[in-house]
Design an enzyme around this catalytic site. Sequence first.
Site, PDB file in Angstrom:
ATOM      1  CG  HIS A  55      -2.063  -0.952   1.130  1.00  0.00           C
ATOM      2  ND1 HIS A  55      -3.262  -0.854   1.963  1.00  0.00           N
ATOM      3  CD2 HIS A  55      -2.020  -2.118   0.478  1.00  0.00           C
ATOM      4  CE1 HIS A  55      -4.015  -2.098   1.863  1.00  0.00           C
ATOM      5  NE2 HIS A  55      -3.160  -2.700   0.699  1.00  0.00           N
ATOM      6  CD  GLU A  57      -1.524   4.408   3.169  1.00  0.00           C
ATOM      7  OE1 GLU A  57      -2.684   4.809   3.545  1.00  0.00           O
ATOM      8  OE2 GLU A  57      -1.452   3.510   2.597  1.00  0.00           O
ATOM      9  CB  CYS A  86      -6.242   0.079   5.272  1.00  0.00           C
ATOM     10  SG  CYS A  86      -4.479  -0.596   5.224  1.00  0.00           S
ATOM     11  CB  CYS A  89      -1.655   1.974   6.060  1.00  0.00           C
ATOM     12  SG  CYS A  89      -1.453   0.919   4.558  1.00  0.00           S
TER      13      CYS A  89
END
Length: 154
Positions: A55, A57, A86, A89
């Site tokens: 992801h 991040e 999310c 993250c």
Amino acid sequence: MQVEVIEKWMKEALKLAEKAAKQDEIPIGCVIVHNNQLIGSGMNLRETTHKTTAHAEIVALENYNSSHGTWRLPENTWVIVTAEPCLMCAGALLWGRAARIVFGCYDPRKAGLERLNQWIEEGVFDHRFQEVRGGILEADCAQILKDYFKSKRS
């Protein structure tokens, strides 16, 4: 950090999101800023890397970690991401000791940072974010996601 400066950095994150979309990745971008200097950046790379955790991040944190040789972010670090982080993250940002999280659009399912932040504020974890702020350039951040998923459904 002043709103104008935050928006400047969010525009940088949006550029990363646009780059991700061009690579057929979910268009989310993230920048990590300390003392108004970029110290890490990332975009979604799950399809490219075939990694569940790629992801924006996480990629930005790994970018910072490898270039600075440490897992811990400096004090007063800002993480600016185009979409609400999310749970995975948000946890990584918490463990990395991020001070401030700023995001563009909210998770419509309410399954991300805003939900986890309730537990963080209750003291369940040994670290807290100094600030969490959503809705920065929200329309722009949401639109890039809407356009991406609309093109996928076409």
